[in-house]
Design a protein around this motif. Structure first.
Motif, PDB file in Angstrom:
ATOM      1  N   UNK A 103      97.443   9.178  88.518  1.00 51.71           N
ATOM      2  CA  UNK A 103      96.260   9.370  87.675  1.00 51.71           C
ATOM      3  C   UNK A 103      96.318  10.759  87.063  1.00 51.71           C
ATOM      4  N   UNK A 104      96.231  10.838  85.735  1.00 43.78           N
ATOM      5  CA  UNK A 104      96.317  12.110  85.022  1.00 43.78           C
ATOM      6  C   UNK A 104      95.074  12.271  84.148  1.00 43.78           C
ATOM      7  N   UNK A 105      94.574  13.484  84.138  1.00 48.44           N
ATOM      8  CA  UNK A 105      93.469  13.822  83.227  1.00 48.44           C
ATOM      9  C   UNK A 105      93.594  15.287  82.861  1.00 48.44           C
ATOM     10  N   UNK A 106      93.897  15.554  81.591  1.00 52.48           N
ATOM     11  CA  UNK A 106      94.019  16.922  81.097  1.00 52.48           C
ATOM     12  C   UNK A 106      92.686  17.324  80.519  1.00 52.48           C
ATOM     13  N   UNK A 140      98.442   6.318  84.725  1.00 52.20           N
ATOM     14  CA  UNK A 140      97.166   6.054  84.067  1.00 52.20           C
ATOM     15  C   UNK A 140      96.626   7.402  83.597  1.00 52.20           C
ATOM     16  N   UNK A 141      96.679   7.650  82.303  1.00 56.35           N
ATOM     17  CA  UNK A 141      96.278   8.939  81.751  1.00 56.35           C
ATOM     18  C   UNK A 141      94.944   8.806  81.041  1.00 56.35           C
ATOM     19  N   UNK A 142      93.960   9.558  81.526  1.00 55.47           N
ATOM     20  CA  UNK A 142      92.610   9.496  80.959  1.00 55.47           C
ATOM     21  C   UNK A 142      92.586  10.140  79.578  1.00 55.47           C
ATOM     22  N   UNK A 143      91.763   9.586  78.711  1.00 56.05           N
ATOM     23  CA  UNK A 143      91.606  10.161  77.381  1.00 56.05           C
ATOM     24  C   UNK A 143      91.024  11.561  77.476  1.00 56.05           C
ATOM     25  N   UNK A 144      91.523  12.474  76.640  1.00 55.71           N
ATOM     26  CA  UNK A 144      91.078  13.863  76.699  1.00 55.71           C
ATOM     27  C   UNK A 144      89.600  14.041  76.408  1.00 55.71           C
ATOM     28  N   UNK A 145      88.982  13.086  75.702  1.00 57.67           N
ATOM     29  CA  UNK A 145      87.567  13.204  75.385  1.00 57.67           C
ATOM     30  C   UNK A 145      86.638  12.729  76.478  1.00 57.67           C
ATOM     31  N   UNK A 146      87.187  12.217  77.582  1.00 58.41           N
ATOM     32  CA  UNK A 146      86.345  11.740  78.678  1.00 58.41           C
ATOM     33  C   UNK A 146      85.715  12.919  79.403  1.00 58.41           C
ATOM     34  N   UNK A 153      83.396   5.571  86.980  1.00 61.33           N
ATOM     35  CA  UNK A 153      82.979   5.107  85.663  1.00 61.33           C
ATOM     36  C   UNK A 153      83.969   5.489  84.567  1.00 61.33           C
ATOM     37  N   UNK A 154      85.047   6.187  84.915  1.00 61.82           N
ATOM     38  CA  UNK A 154      86.034   6.569  83.911  1.00 61.82           C
ATOM     39  C   UNK A 154      86.955   5.388  83.619  1.00 61.82           C
ATOM     40  N   UNK A 155      87.224   5.120  82.345  1.00 58.76           N
ATOM     41  CA  UNK A 155      87.961   3.900  81.971  1.00 58.76           C
ATOM     42  C   UNK A 155      89.320   3.775  82.638  1.00 58.76           C
ATOM     43  N   UNK A 156      90.137   4.843  82.589  1.00 59.03           N
ATOM     44  CA  UNK A 156      91.488   4.729  83.127  1.00 59.03           C
ATOM     45  C   UNK A 156      91.509   4.660  84.649  1.00 59.03           C
ATOM     46  N   UNK A 157      90.580   5.353  85.298  1.00 58.97           N
ATOM     47  CA  UNK A 157      90.558   5.261  86.765  1.00 58.97           C
ATOM     48  C   UNK A 157      90.076   3.876  87.193  1.00 58.97           C
ATOM     49  N   UNK A 158      89.148   3.292  86.427  1.00 54.59           N
ATOM     50  CA  UNK A 158      88.743   1.921  86.730  1.00 54.59           C
ATOM     51  C   UNK A 158      89.922   0.974  86.530  1.00 54.59           C
ATOM     52  N   UNK A 204      83.746  12.554  95.742  1.00 53.67           N
ATOM     53  CA  UNK A 204      84.963  12.333  96.516  1.00 53.67           C
ATOM     54  C   UNK A 204      84.718  11.333  97.643  1.00 53.67           C
ATOM     55  N   UNK A 205      83.533  11.366  98.253  1.00 50.71           N
ATOM     56  CA  UNK A 205      83.239  10.401  99.310  1.00 50.71           C
ATOM     57  C   UNK A 205      83.140   8.990  98.738  1.00 50.71           C
ATOM     58  N   UNK A 206      82.583   8.853  97.526  1.00 48.63           N
ATOM     59  CA  UNK A 206      82.521   7.535  96.883  1.00 48.63           C
ATOM     60  C   UNK A 206      83.926   7.010  96.602  1.00 48.63           C
ATOM     61  N   UNK A 207      84.803   7.893  96.105  1.00 48.70           N
ATOM     62  CA  UNK A 207      86.174   7.476  95.799  1.00 48.70           C
ATOM     63  C   UNK A 207      86.909   7.065  97.065  1.00 48.70           C
ATOM     64  N   UNK A 208      86.753   7.839  98.143  1.00 48.04           N
ATOM     65  CA  UNK A 208      87.438   7.508  99.397  1.00 48.04           C
ATOM     66  C   UNK A 208      86.961   6.171  99.944  1.00 48.04           C
ATOM     67  N   UNK A 209      85.669   5.881  99.806  1.00 49.70           N
ATOM     68  CA  UNK A 209      85.152   4.589 100.273  1.00 49.70           C
ATOM     69  C   UNK A 209      85.799   3.433  99.512  1.00 49.70           C
ATOM     70  N   UNK A 210      85.922   3.575  98.197  1.00 52.99           N
ATOM     71  CA  UNK A 210      86.516   2.504  97.390  1.00 52.99           C
ATOM     72  C   UNK A 210      87.990   2.336  97.712  1.00 52.99           C
ATOM     73  N   UNK A 211      88.722   3.435  97.852  1.00 47.70           N
ATOM     74  CA  UNK A 211      90.149   3.343  98.173  1.00 47.70           C
ATOM     75  C   UNK A 211      90.364   2.716  99.546  1.00 47.70           C
ATOM     76  N   UNK A 212      89.498   3.076 100.500  1.00 48.58           N
ATOM     77  CA  UNK A 212      89.634   2.464 101.826  1.00 48.58           C
ATOM     78  C   UNK A 212      89.332   0.977 101.765  1.00 48.58           C
ATOM     79  N   UNK A 213      88.322   0.594 100.991  1.00 54.51           N
ATOM     80  CA  UNK A 213      87.980  -0.828 100.859  1.00 54.51           C
ATOM     81  C   UNK A 213      89.147  -1.621 100.288  1.00 54.51           C
ATOM     82  N   UNK A 214      89.855  -1.026  99.318  1.00 53.33           N
ATOM     83  CA  UNK A 214      90.983  -1.706  98.684  1.00 53.33           C
ATOM     84  C   UNK A 214      92.306  -1.469  99.402  1.00 53.33           C
TER      85      UNK A 214
END
Length: 325
Positions: free
Chosen positions: A15-18, A51-57, A65-70, A97-107
Protein backbone atom coordinates in the motif's frame (compact mmCIF):
# COMPACT_ATOMS: atom_id res chain seq x y z
CA UNK A 1 -6.08 -7.75 -11.74
CA UNK A 2 -7.47 -11.24 -11.41
CA UNK A 3 -6.69 -13.93 -8.91
CA UNK A 4 -7.86 -17.43 -8.14
CA UNK A 5 -9.71 -17.76 -4.87
CA UNK A 6 -8.81 -21.41 -4.28
CA UNK A 7 -5.31 -22.79 -4.08
CA UNK A 8 -3.68 -19.39 -4.59
CA UNK A 9 -0.33 -18.70 -2.96
CA UNK A 10 -0.07 -16.02 -0.31
CA UNK A 11 0.47 -12.62 -1.91
CA UNK A 12 2.44 -9.58 -0.79
CA UNK A 13 0.24 -6.49 -1.06
CA UNK A 14 1.97 -3.09 -0.98
CA UNK A 15 0.00 0.00 0.00
CA UNK A 16 1.49 3.33 -1.11
CA UNK A 17 0.31 6.86 -0.46
CA UNK A 18 2.47 9.88 -1.27
CA UNK A 19 1.33 12.91 0.68
CA UNK A 20 3.19 16.20 1.13
CA UNK A 21 0.66 18.07 3.24
CA UNK A 22 1.73 19.31 6.67
CA UNK A 23 5.38 18.25 6.19
CA UNK A 24 8.59 20.28 6.40
CA UNK A 25 10.16 21.41 3.14
CA UNK A 26 13.05 18.96 3.42
CA UNK A 27 10.60 16.10 3.86
CA UNK A 28 8.56 17.29 0.86
CA UNK A 29 11.64 17.23 -1.33
CA UNK A 30 12.50 13.76 -0.09
CA UNK A 31 9.02 12.46 -0.88
CA UNK A 32 8.97 14.08 -4.31
CA UNK A 33 12.40 12.66 -5.15
CA UNK A 34 11.40 9.21 -3.91
CA UNK A 35 8.30 9.30 -6.09
CA UNK A 36 10.53 9.43 -9.18
CA UNK A 37 12.38 6.20 -8.38
CA UNK A 38 11.36 2.68 -7.54
CA UNK A 39 9.78 2.40 -4.12
CA UNK A 40 12.24 0.74 -1.66
CA UNK A 41 9.44 -1.31 -0.14
CA UNK A 42 8.45 -2.66 -3.55
CA UNK A 43 12.08 -3.25 -4.48
CA UNK A 44 12.76 -5.71 -1.67
CA UNK A 45 9.58 -7.76 -2.15
CA UNK A 46 9.29 -10.39 -4.85
CA UNK A 47 6.25 -10.08 -7.13
CA UNK A 48 4.33 -7.49 -5.10
CA UNK A 49 0.80 -6.34 -5.86
CA UNK A 50 0.88 -2.55 -5.50
CA UNK A 51 -2.11 -0.39 -4.50
CA UNK A 52 -1.16 3.28 -4.81
CA UNK A 53 -3.56 5.85 -3.40
CA UNK A 54 -4.37 8.91 -5.46
CA UNK A 55 -2.37 11.95 -4.37
CA UNK A 56 -5.55 13.98 -3.89
CA UNK A 57 -6.93 11.63 -1.23
CA UNK A 58 -7.11 13.46 2.09
CA UNK A 59 -4.90 12.11 4.86
CA UNK A 60 -7.69 12.87 7.34
CA UNK A 61 -9.98 10.35 5.65
CA UNK A 62 -10.41 7.15 7.64
CA UNK A 63 -8.17 4.43 6.13
CA UNK A 64 -11.13 2.08 5.67
CA UNK A 65 -12.80 4.75 3.50
CA UNK A 66 -9.86 5.30 1.13
CA UNK A 67 -10.54 3.84 -2.33
CA UNK A 68 -7.26 2.01 -2.88
CA UNK A 69 -7.03 0.60 0.63
CA UNK A 70 -10.60 -0.67 0.29
CA UNK A 71 -9.55 -2.26 -3.03
CA UNK A 72 -6.59 -3.86 -1.23
CA UNK A 73 -8.86 -5.34 1.44
CA UNK A 74 -11.25 -6.68 -1.22
CA UNK A 75 -8.33 -8.28 -3.07
CA UNK A 76 -6.64 -9.75 0.02
CA UNK A 77 -7.09 -13.39 0.98
CA UNK A 78 -6.25 -15.20 4.23
CA UNK A 79 -2.50 -15.60 4.58
CA UNK A 80 -1.59 -12.49 2.56
CA UNK A 81 0.72 -9.81 3.97
CA UNK A 82 0.18 -6.06 3.65
CA UNK A 83 3.42 -4.05 3.40
CA UNK A 84 3.58 -0.32 4.23
CA UNK A 85 6.71 1.83 4.34
CA UNK A 86 5.58 3.76 7.45
CA UNK A 87 2.48 3.59 9.58
CA UNK A 88 1.88 7.31 8.99
CA UNK A 89 1.25 6.50 5.31
CA UNK A 90 -1.94 4.74 6.39
CA UNK A 91 -3.21 6.03 9.74
CA UNK A 92 -3.22 9.38 11.53
CA UNK A 93 -4.58 8.47 14.96
CA UNK A 94 -4.89 5.79 17.63
CA UNK A 95 -8.49 4.91 16.79
CA UNK A 96 -7.67 4.43 13.11
CA UNK A 97 -4.89 1.92 13.67
CA UNK A 98 -7.03 -0.18 16.02
CA UNK A 99 -9.83 -0.23 13.42
CA UNK A 100 -7.38 -1.34 10.72
CA UNK A 101 -5.91 -4.08 12.93
CA UNK A 102 -9.40 -5.41 13.69
CA UNK A 103 -10.24 -5.66 9.98
CA UNK A 104 -6.93 -7.31 9.08
CA UNK A 105 -7.35 -9.83 11.88
CA UNK A 106 -10.91 -10.58 10.75
CA UNK A 107 -9.64 -11.26 7.22
CA UNK A 108 -6.57 -13.20 8.51
CA UNK A 109 -4.18 -10.80 6.76
CA UNK A 110 -0.76 -10.00 8.23
CA UNK A 111 0.69 -6.47 8.43
CA UNK A 112 4.36 -5.53 7.95
CA UNK A 113 5.65 -2.00 8.63
CA UNK A 114 9.13 -1.43 7.17
CA UNK A 115 10.20 1.76 8.92
CA UNK A 116 9.50 3.67 12.11
CA UNK A 117 8.49 2.65 15.61
CA UNK A 118 6.17 -0.13 14.43
CA UNK A 119 8.76 -1.91 12.27
CA UNK A 120 9.91 -4.22 15.10
CA UNK A 121 6.40 -5.14 16.29
CA UNK A 122 4.09 -7.99 15.36
CA UNK A 123 0.89 -5.96 15.13
CA UNK A 124 -1.27 -8.98 14.31
CA UNK A 125 -0.41 -10.98 17.46
CA UNK A 126 -3.61 -12.31 19.09
CA UNK A 127 -4.45 -14.29 22.18
CA UNK A 128 -4.54 -17.99 21.25
CA UNK A 129 -7.80 -18.63 23.12
CA UNK A 130 -9.87 -15.44 22.89
CA UNK A 131 -8.53 -14.28 19.53
CA UNK A 132 -8.41 -10.68 20.75
CA UNK A 133 -5.53 -8.30 20.16
CA UNK A 134 -2.85 -8.94 22.78
CA UNK A 135 -2.94 -6.40 25.58
CA UNK A 136 0.81 -5.84 25.21
CA UNK A 137 0.37 -4.99 21.52
CA UNK A 138 -2.46 -2.60 22.30
CA UNK A 139 -0.37 -1.05 25.08
CA UNK A 140 2.52 -0.41 22.68
CA UNK A 141 0.40 0.70 19.72
CA UNK A 142 -1.55 3.40 21.53
CA UNK A 143 1.38 5.48 22.89
CA UNK A 144 3.31 5.26 19.58
CA UNK A 145 0.27 6.34 17.59
CA UNK A 146 -0.52 9.12 20.09
CA UNK A 147 3.08 10.35 19.90
CA UNK A 148 2.93 10.51 16.11
CA UNK A 149 -0.39 12.35 16.27
CA UNK A 150 1.08 14.87 18.74
CA UNK A 151 4.09 15.43 16.47
CA UNK A 152 1.85 16.21 13.49
CA UNK A 153 -0.25 18.57 15.58
CA UNK A 154 2.84 20.43 16.79
CA UNK A 155 3.96 20.82 13.17
CA UNK A 156 0.52 21.96 12.05
CA UNK A 157 -0.14 24.59 14.73
CA UNK A 158 2.67 27.04 13.69
CA UNK A 159 1.53 26.69 10.08
CA UNK A 160 -2.03 27.68 10.96
CA UNK A 161 -0.76 30.54 13.14
CA UNK A 162 1.27 31.84 10.21
CA UNK A 163 -1.71 31.62 7.86
CA UNK A 164 -3.94 33.53 10.29
CA UNK A 165 -1.25 36.19 10.71
CA UNK A 166 -1.02 36.56 6.93
CA UNK A 167 -4.80 36.90 6.65
CA UNK A 168 -4.81 39.78 9.14
CA UNK A 169 -2.29 41.55 6.89
CA UNK A 170 -4.53 41.13 3.85
CA UNK A 171 -2.81 38.13 2.28
CA UNK A 172 -5.31 35.56 1.04
CA UNK A 173 -2.74 32.89 0.22
CA UNK A 174 -3.01 30.43 -2.63
CA UNK A 175 -1.85 30.91 -6.19
CA UNK A 176 -1.28 34.48 -7.29
CA UNK A 177 -3.64 35.72 -10.02
CA UNK A 178 -2.24 35.73 -13.55
CA UNK A 179 -3.50 39.29 -14.04
CA UNK A 180 -1.53 41.58 -11.68
CA UNK A 181 -3.51 43.73 -9.27
CA UNK A 182 -2.31 46.95 -10.90
CA UNK A 183 -3.73 45.82 -14.26
CA UNK A 184 -7.02 44.38 -13.03
CA UNK A 185 -8.73 47.79 -13.17
CA UNK A 186 -7.71 48.30 -16.80
CA UNK A 187 -8.94 44.84 -17.73
CA UNK A 188 -12.31 45.42 -16.09
CA UNK A 189 -12.69 48.84 -17.71
CA UNK A 190 -11.85 47.41 -21.14
CA UNK A 191 -14.32 44.58 -20.64
CA UNK A 192 -17.10 47.05 -19.75
CA UNK A 193 -16.26 48.88 -22.99
CA UNK A 194 -17.18 45.69 -24.90
CA UNK A 195 -13.62 44.45 -25.35
CA UNK A 196 -13.77 40.67 -25.86
CA UNK A 197 -12.20 38.22 -23.44
CA UNK A 198 -10.09 36.71 -26.21
CA UNK A 199 -8.71 40.12 -27.19
CA UNK A 200 -7.91 40.97 -23.56
CA UNK A 201 -6.12 37.65 -23.14
CA UNK A 202 -3.95 38.38 -26.20
CA UNK A 203 -3.21 41.93 -25.03
CA UNK A 204 -2.04 40.84 -21.56
CA UNK A 205 -0.44 37.55 -22.56
CA UNK A 206 -2.59 35.41 -20.26
CA UNK A 207 -5.22 32.73 -20.72
CA UNK A 208 -8.91 33.44 -21.22
CA UNK A 209 -9.60 31.82 -17.86
CA UNK A 210 -7.39 34.39 -16.14
CA UNK A 211 -9.40 37.20 -17.76
CA UNK A 212 -12.68 35.56 -16.73
CA UNK A 213 -11.41 35.38 -13.15
CA UNK A 214 -10.57 39.09 -13.18
CA UNK A 215 -14.05 40.04 -14.47
CA UNK A 216 -16.02 37.20 -12.84
CA UNK A 217 -18.59 39.46 -11.17
CA UNK A 218 -19.16 41.33 -14.47
CA UNK A 219 -20.00 38.27 -16.57
CA UNK A 220 -23.63 38.05 -17.78
CA UNK A 221 -24.33 34.71 -16.12
CA UNK A 222 -22.85 35.73 -12.75
CA UNK A 223 -25.93 37.56 -11.45
CA UNK A 224 -28.33 34.95 -12.79
CA UNK A 225 -26.42 32.12 -11.19
CA UNK A 226 -26.28 33.99 -7.90
CA UNK A 227 -30.03 34.70 -7.86
CA UNK A 228 -31.48 31.55 -9.38
CA UNK A 229 -29.21 28.67 -8.42
CA UNK A 230 -29.71 27.41 -4.87
CA UNK A 231 -26.59 27.26 -2.72
CA UNK A 232 -25.17 23.77 -2.51
CA UNK A 233 -24.79 22.38 0.99
CA UNK A 234 -21.40 20.90 1.70
CA UNK A 235 -20.94 17.64 3.57
CA UNK A 236 -19.83 18.11 7.17
CA UNK A 237 -18.37 15.44 9.45
CA UNK A 238 -19.36 15.55 13.13
CA UNK A 239 -18.66 13.16 16.00
CA UNK A 240 -21.79 11.88 17.72
CA UNK A 241 -21.38 10.45 21.24
CA UNK A 242 -21.98 6.72 21.38
CA UNK A 243 -24.90 6.97 23.81
CA UNK A 244 -26.79 9.14 21.34
CA UNK A 245 -25.92 6.73 18.51
CA UNK A 246 -27.19 3.78 20.58
CA UNK A 247 -30.51 5.55 21.10
CA UNK A 248 -30.90 6.35 17.40
CA UNK A 249 -30.67 2.65 16.56
CA UNK A 250 -34.07 2.22 18.22
CA UNK A 251 -35.58 5.28 16.49
CA UNK A 252 -37.17 5.41 13.05
CA UNK A 253 -35.27 8.04 11.01
CA UNK A 254 -36.08 9.00 7.45
CA UNK A 255 -34.10 7.65 4.51
CA UNK A 256 -31.45 10.42 4.44
CA UNK A 257 -30.82 10.25 8.19
CA UNK A 258 -30.81 6.46 8.17
CA UNK A 259 -28.25 6.39 5.33
CA UNK A 260 -25.98 8.91 7.11
CA UNK A 261 -26.05 6.85 10.33
CA UNK A 262 -25.43 3.59 8.47
CA UNK A 263 -22.35 5.05 6.77
CA UNK A 264 -20.96 6.47 10.02
CA UNK A 265 -17.52 5.37 11.19
CA UNK A 266 -17.09 4.06 14.74
CA UNK A 267 -14.16 5.70 16.55
CA UNK A 268 -13.07 4.33 19.92
CA UNK A 269 -12.87 6.78 22.83
CA UNK A 270 -11.52 5.03 25.92
CA UNK A 271 -14.21 2.65 27.15
CA UNK A 272 -16.83 4.12 24.82
CA UNK A 273 -16.98 5.30 21.25
CA UNK A 274 -18.21 8.06 18.97
CA UNK A 275 -19.95 7.70 15.62
CA UNK A 276 -18.37 9.92 12.96
CA UNK A 277 -21.30 10.98 10.75
CA UNK A 278 -20.85 12.78 7.42
CA UNK A 279 -23.90 14.61 6.10
CA UNK A 280 -25.18 18.03 5.09
CA UNK A 281 -26.07 20.39 7.98
CA UNK A 282 -29.80 19.91 7.40
CA UNK A 283 -29.49 16.16 7.98
CA UNK A 284 -27.46 16.78 11.16
CA UNK A 285 -30.26 19.04 12.41
CA UNK A 286 -32.90 16.38 11.76
CA UNK A 287 -30.76 13.73 13.49
CA UNK A 288 -30.43 16.07 16.47
CA UNK A 289 -34.21 16.43 16.60
CA UNK A 290 -34.52 12.65 16.85
CA UNK A 291 -32.31 12.77 19.97
CA UNK A 292 -34.70 15.13 21.80
CA UNK A 293 -36.22 12.35 24.01
CA UNK A 294 -32.80 11.91 25.67
CA UNK A 295 -33.51 15.10 27.64
CA UNK A 296 -36.46 13.37 29.30
CA UNK A 297 -40.13 13.41 28.56
CA UNK A 298 -42.20 11.46 26.02
CA UNK A 299 -42.29 8.55 28.42
CA UNK A 300 -38.51 8.34 28.81
CA UNK A 301 -36.60 9.01 32.04
CA UNK A 302 -33.85 11.61 31.94
CA UNK A 303 -30.50 9.80 32.17
CA UNK A 304 -27.66 12.30 32.87
CA UNK A 305 -25.16 10.53 30.62
CA UNK A 306 -27.59 10.43 27.69
CA UNK A 307 -28.62 14.04 28.22
CA UNK A 308 -24.96 15.08 28.23
CA UNK A 309 -24.36 13.13 25.00
CA UNK A 310 -27.27 14.87 23.27
CA UNK A 311 -26.06 18.29 24.35
CA UNK A 312 -22.53 17.59 23.10
CA UNK A 313 -23.94 16.72 19.70
CA UNK A 314 -26.24 19.77 19.85
CA UNK A 315 -23.26 22.06 20.45
CA UNK A 316 -21.50 20.68 17.39
CA UNK A 317 -24.59 20.99 15.20
CA UNK A 318 -25.29 24.51 16.46
CA UNK A 319 -21.83 25.60 15.32
CA UNK A 320 -22.85 24.72 11.74
CA UNK A 321 -26.11 26.69 11.70
CA UNK A 322 -25.74 30.51 12.04
CA UNK A 323 -28.13 32.04 14.52
CA UNK A 324 -30.36 34.85 13.25
CA UNK A 325 -30.15 38.20 15.08
Amino acid sequence: MCRQTEGALAANLVYKRVSTDQQPTARQNLVLDAACIEDPVVFEIADPVVFEEDGGTSSRLHPLQRPKFRALLDYARPGDTVHISEMSRLVRGTGHILDVLDVLHRDQVALRIHDGAFSAMDLTARHPRTGELLSTVKFMVQPFAATGELQRDLQREPTYDGLRASETKGSKGGRRPAVPADKTGDVRTAYLEDRSIAALARDHGVSRGAIRTAVADLLPDHTAAKEEAPALELLVTLDMPGKAADFLRTAEPEAAERAALAQGVVVRRGQGYTLRVTAVPAVHCRILALCQPLDGGQGMPAVPAQRKARREYENRVSALVPTEP
